[in-house]
Design a protein around this motif. Structure first.
Motif, mmCIF file in Angstrom:
data_model
loop_
_atom_site.group_PDB
_atom_site.id
_atom_site.type_symbol
_atom_site.label_atom_id
_atom_site.label_comp_id
_atom_site.label_asym_id
_atom_site.label_seq_id
_atom_site.Cartn_x
_atom_site.Cartn_y
_atom_site.Cartn_z
ATOM 1 N N ARG A 174 1.979 -4.815 11.832
ATOM 2 C CA ARG A 174 2.349 -4.563 10.442
ATOM 3 C C ARG A 174 2.671 -5.865 9.704
ATOM 4 N N LYS A 175 3.337 -6.792 10.391
ATOM 5 C CA LYS A 175 3.629 -8.071 9.782
ATOM 6 C C LYS A 175 2.356 -8.819 9.438
ATOM 7 N N THR A 216 0.817 -1.225 0.000
ATOM 8 C CA THR A 216 0.000 0.000 0.000
ATOM 9 C C THR A 216 0.842 1.264 0.000
ATOM 10 N N ASN A 217 2.063 1.203 0.527
ATOM 11 C CA ASN A 217 2.924 2.384 0.613
ATOM 12 C C ASN A 217 3.968 2.314 -0.497
ATOM 13 N N THR A 269 -1.545 -10.886 5.411
ATOM 14 C CA THR A 269 -2.971 -11.170 5.290
ATOM 15 C C THR A 269 -3.400 -11.096 3.832
ATOM 16 N N PHE A 270 -4.053 -12.147 3.354
ATOM 17 C CA PHE A 270 -4.547 -12.151 1.981
ATOM 18 C C PHE A 270 -5.842 -11.350 1.911
ATOM 19 N N GLU A 271 -5.958 -10.584 0.849
ATOM 20 C CA GLU A 271 -7.154 -9.780 0.691
ATOM 21 C C GLU A 271 -8.357 -10.644 0.334
ATOM 22 N N GLU A 272 -8.109 -11.739 -0.370
ATOM 23 C CA GLU A 272 -9.194 -12.604 -0.789
ATOM 24 C C GLU A 272 -8.970 -14.002 -0.215
#
Length: 471
Positions: A93-94, A23-24, A99-102
């Motif tokens: 943060r880890k 995201t960053n 984490t999978f989005e789907e």
């Protein structure tokens, strides 16, 4: 085309390079440093023009220490709390990164009831090259619960259709997962219970296969058991159950169970308990055969060879497993015959000479270690020298009297009644210490000379093979 304005070149990261953070984007890419607008090296300062650009060092000098910086933080009463918050932020943060989005689109195939004809057609496709994705749309339900009979039926079906091992294991897993999901108990407990039941089921299956022995089916059963063991569906419980069958098997069925054990030798060697059980069972069977009539021993020659080969393999691979005083005292004559005096091994040209010598060296080492634990040996504490220790190992000849049974004493001392006679070196040693006992000044009685002469005369006359007599 000439009038078209040329676009400035822009350095882009490789397509297969993942960003440091999803995201960053400001964090960039690993090992990729493209130029950025307003970067320090582009500033035309007097220092940069005259002396060139020099990047700032991360630390002032090589000898700089962070002790002073950290000391204040350590002494701060809130330092421990700050450290905890820092580690919590790292873990958060880890977790965000991992984490999978789907969620995974895979769903466990459901098993359904089919007619016998439909089930056989499905198994035929499973044994062929049909994609598992297509077969997963309708998996036949072979049995309803975790009964042993139902699992045996499943294994018999895949054996009958000669389903490839990987695809047969896939079918087994699909049925097992559906059975686990149908239970009301906790999933971890249900998985452990199913694994235990599957070991018993597979054991019942191979027991049935051994009774209805068919070479092709038995070979397939062994390979399937090894595949499922490596895949985690079976564990050491199946090995322990197999040893029970090997122990109870008659001489002819011993062969097929030895084939099964050979496939799992590496797994047996990982457990000292299983290895000792296996060694003891093989020795007991071998000794039982040698106690039969010569005609029966001749008929069981292939069984004897397989048992000996198994012992040779285990002895060379894991000699420490034979440090087993109770078993050693029971089968020490047989072990000497198998590892040292076996004529078939000495005359077998396929066995390298260095392997034979290695087996003899191992035998001497293991014999010495077992004798240390032998409770029947006299106590060595207080012996003044090695010579007295050697004397204490011979038969208690001091008990010889006027009415002694010299026949039994000679048979016990030289083991003339045993099927496994002494080695030539052992005979020489026994004769030496017997003569030493007759003349030593530490014993009294002139009869000792006549007793030793009688014992040696009986021993010499009892030897049937003149080559074994020491002249």
């Amino acid at each position: 085309n000439m009038a078209q304005q040329l676009l400035p070149y822009k350095l882009r990261p490789p397509k297969n390079l993942s960003a440091l953070h999803k995201t960053n984007a400001d964090l960039g890419y690993p090992d990729f440093y493209p130029p950025k607008p307003g970067q320090d090296e582009d500033k035309m300062t007097e220092e940069n023009v005259q002396h060139g650009f020099t990047g700032a060092l991360f630390v002032d000098r090589e000898s700089v220490s962070a002790q002073d910086m950290m000391l204040d933080e350590i002494r701060d009463p809130k330092g421990l709390e700050n450290l905890g918050e820092f580690m919590t932020d790292i873990m958060r943060r880890k977790h965000e990164i991992n984490t999978f989005e789907e969620s995974s689109p895979y769903t466990v195939p459901q098993i359904v009831w089919m007619s016998a004809e439909s089930r056989d057609r499905w198994l035929g496709k499973l044994a062929g090259n049909s994609p598992l994705k297509e077969l997963a749309k309708s998996v036949p339900r072979v049995y309803e619960s975790s009964h042993v009979e139902g699992g045996v039926t499943l294994l018999e079906l895949v054996t009958q259709h000669r389903v490839p091992l990987a695809r047969a294991t896939w079918f087994t897993k699909i049925v097992g997962i559906n059975l686990i999901n149908s239970r009301t108990t906790h999933q971890d407990n249900a998985m452990q219970e199913h694994k235990k039941n599957w070991n018993q089921t597979f054991y019942a299956f191979i027991q049935k296969q051994s009774g209805e022995y068919d070479p092709d089916k038995w070979r397939y059963s062994i390979l399937l058991a090894k595949w499922q063991f490596d895949d985690g569906l079976l564990d050491q419980r199946i090995l322990r159950l197999t040893l029970d069958s090997l122990d109870k098997a008659d001489h002819l069925n011993t062969i097929i169970w030895l084939w099964f054990v050979q496939q799992f030798l590496e797994e047996f060697q990982r457990s000292r308990t299983l290895m000792r059980l296996l060694i003891e069972i093989i020795l007991k069977k071998l000794q039982d055969i040698y106690q039969q009539q010569p005609a029966i021993i001749l008929k069981l020659d292939i069984v004897i060879k397989m048992l000996k080969n198994m012992l040779h393999t285990l002895f060379l691979a894991t000699p420490d497993m034979f440090v087993f005083p109770l078993c050693w005292n029971t089968y020490k004559d047989l072990l000497r015959c198998v590892f040292v005096e076996d004529n078939s091994v000495k005359s077998d040209a396929t066995i390298p000479k260095n392997m034979k010598r290695q087996m003899e060296r191992y035998y001497e080492l293991i014999r010495t270690r077992n004798e240390v634990f032998d409770k029947e040996k006299p106590d060595m504490v207080g012996k003044r020298n090695a010579q007295e220790i050697q004397q204490s190992r011979i038969i208690e000849v001091d008990k010889v009297g006027f009415h002694a049974d010299y026949q039994n004493i000679t048979a016990e001392y030289f083991r003339t009644n045993s099927k496994f006679p002494m080695l030539e070196k052992e005979v020489s040693t026994h004769i030496y210490w017997l003569c030493h006992w007759a003349v030593t000044k530490h014993r009294a009685g002139d009869y000792r000379i006549y007793s030793v002469s009688t014992i040696l005369d009986i021993w010499k006359n009892a030897m049937t093979n003149t080559d074994e007599k020491l002249q």
